[in-house]
Design an enzyme around this catalytic site. Structure first.
Site: not given
Length: 536
Positions: A107, A184, A208
């Site tokens: 990420k 996210s 997320s």
């Protein structure tokens, strides 16, 4: 006194301006004294400014970086990449590790040394923040033989459960272009679901990892708070920061967790970490020939209040209950029953109040918490001073971010002491959940309240954009603030409300006791191996 004051770089105007922040004025007779006393801060600061920062090392000999670049137009499937890079250990010992042959995405809020972190935003200039060291989880996967192939795009400051807030481009659901991939950790979910990478490491402060896992049909685990070190990852609020594995299968999830979990010398979030930890993958592999045995004797509780949250699609409710009840078909000694946890209904409010001030002050304004660990001063400096341009950029792409920016200050000013009370209630919430595990091995709730919806357009107004996100994390955020481990497991396909001709994934959330990842993995593995989620 006056002669000493001449040596101070701290002016009377600055002194009174600072005092005004506390609604006070320094008496004129004391101004010179404070100027002298406070000049000591300048002296200490100048001393430290000359000193080189003390960050973890970056071993470019063992872990060389190749071909660092932003993907070109037409070379970014699902808009899921933030940056591409190839990193593979040069050590033959590393290359024979548990993750040998596995391609991983990381990420974009996770540090990869010498590779820019965009953080999904244009509030700070893309490419302006370049970490100087690798996050602990990155070092661990490389040491286990994985090849890191890039950074998965994330949502704007990681503050959205939807996938259209990234300032560069909206991440698309690999099952249906134009549909939400969740956030996210949106890019990571899309890359794993489409098979572009084998695994990914996501981040989770309110859902997320689990929401994009639910929307994209993969396995996403938010581990127990502190189980996986957060060192070298951009923080939103240290009380809810989690990082964890996103994979196609439960067994791969256990494998990646086995590599990245464990004590880290820097992270002060690792409270009560048991030693030794289970070898998650090895333990799960024992059930390869008889997956049903993984839940032998299990007692599973379905939290009734989790189905009363506003906005839940009745079809999702039906599928989750059906999937939960299916555990009873795996053995006569497996029981599933409904349980009432009244405090679960209050949990989203606890999470909201407990985190809002931290999101605003720390996550968005770079006001570092006074805690031990590794701190990224460059990022802190970039976020210190906000202006209208920065606010407008964030509001345009991610009004959830500007809402948090304002909301944190409102909580602080209008409700003094309430953040502290919310954190106390978070302990009560944790105790409430963990008491249930004296009777149950795993708890079940829905994950995302609906299948993925159609993504928002840049020209949509704030309320239209926010309507896509409101309520999405009401069953996931509670376990961020309680710290319990929680996983999204794909269990079904349903048509989105916008298009009945499509089928999109639905996730069921499995929750465990603190450091009870193995029980979650066993339950998920037994379900996965005995049912086909795409036709369930």
């Amino acid at each position: 006194m006056a002669d000493n004051a001449l040596n101070s770089t701290f002016t009377e105007e600055e002194l009174q301006k600072t005092a005004a922040l506390f609604n006070v004025t320094v008496p004129e007779k004391d101004v010179e004294a404070y100027r002298v006393l406070l000049s000591g801060l300048d002296e200490a600061a100048q001393t430290l400014l000359k000193e080189e920062d003390y960050l973890p090392g970056l071993d470019l000999g063992r872990f060389p970086r190749e071909n660092i670049h932003r993907p070109a137009e037409g070379e970014n499937d699902h808009n899921a990449w933030a940056y591409r890079v190839t990193i593979k250990s040069t050590s033959t010992e590393d290359l024979s590790g548990l993750l040998s042959g596995k391609a991983l995405a990381i990420k974009d809020n996770v540090n990869i040394g010498n590779v820019p972190s965009i953080l999904g935003t244009d509030v700070i200039s893309p490419g302006s923040y370049i970490p100087k060291y690798d996050a602990t989880v990155v070092t661990r996967v490389l040491s286990a033989g994985a090849t890191v192939v890039g950074k998965g795009a994330c949502e704007n400051f990681s503050m959205s459960p939807t996938s259209f807030t990234n300032a560069q481009s909206a991440v698309e659901n690999p099952h249906a272009p134009g549909f939400n991939a969740g956030g996210s950790s949106s890019g990571c979910a899309a890359l794993v679901a489409s098979g572009i990478v084998d695994m990914a490491i996501g981040g989770d402060q309110g859902g997320s990892i689990r929401v994009p896992a639910s929307y994209c049909g993969i396995v996403g685990l938010k581990p127990t708070f502190g189980l996986v070190p957060y060192t070298g990852i951009a923080s939103l609020d240290a009380v809810v920061d989690h990082t964890g594995p996103m994979t196609k299968t439960v067994l791969d999830n256990a494998l990646l967790l086995q590599v990245i979990a464990g004590r880290d010398e820097y992270d002060d979030r690792q409270i009560g970490l048991p030693i030794p930890l289970p070898a998650y993958h090895d333990e799960l592999s024992k059930f390869a020939d008889a997956p049903k045995d993984a839940v032998k004797g299990f007692k599973i509780g379905i939290i009734s209040e989790s189905f009363d949250m506003p906005g839940l699609d009745p079809r999702v409710i039906s599928k989750v209950i059906e999937a939960a009840k299916a555990f009873e078909t795996l053995g006569e000694d497996v029981t599933v029953e409904d349980i009432s946890v009244p405090m679960h209904a209050m949990a989203p409010a606890i999470w909201t109040v407990a985190t809002r001030q931290g999101f605003s002050e720390h996550g968005l304004r770079g006001q570092n918490p006074l805690r031990f660990g590794v701190h990224d001063a460059d990022l802190t400096i970039a976020l210190q001073e906000w202006n209208q341009e920065m606010f407008d950029k964030l509001a345009l792409k991610n009004p959830a971010g500007t809402n948090a920016l304002l909301g944190g200050q409102i909580i602080k000013d209008k409700y003094p002491g309430l953040t502290s009370k919310a954190l106390n209630l978070a302990r009560k919430l944790k105790d409430t959940y963990n008491e249930l595990f004296e009777r149950y091995d795993v708890l079940i709730t829905p994950c995302a309240p609906t299948p993925a919806n159609y993504t928002s357009a840049p020209e949509d107004d704030i309320m239209t954009k926010m309507s896509k996100a409101i309520g999405t994390t009401q069953n996931t955020a509670p376990f961020n603030i309680s710290g319990n481990p929680a996983m999204s497991l794909p269990i079904a396909m349903l048509a989105p409300l916008e298009d009945e001709t499509l089928k999109l994934p639905v996730g069921m959330q499995l929750v465990g006791k603190s450091f009870g990842e193995l029980e979650i993995l066993k339950a998920a593995y037994a379900w996965e191996q005995n049912f086909d989620w795409k036709s369930f």
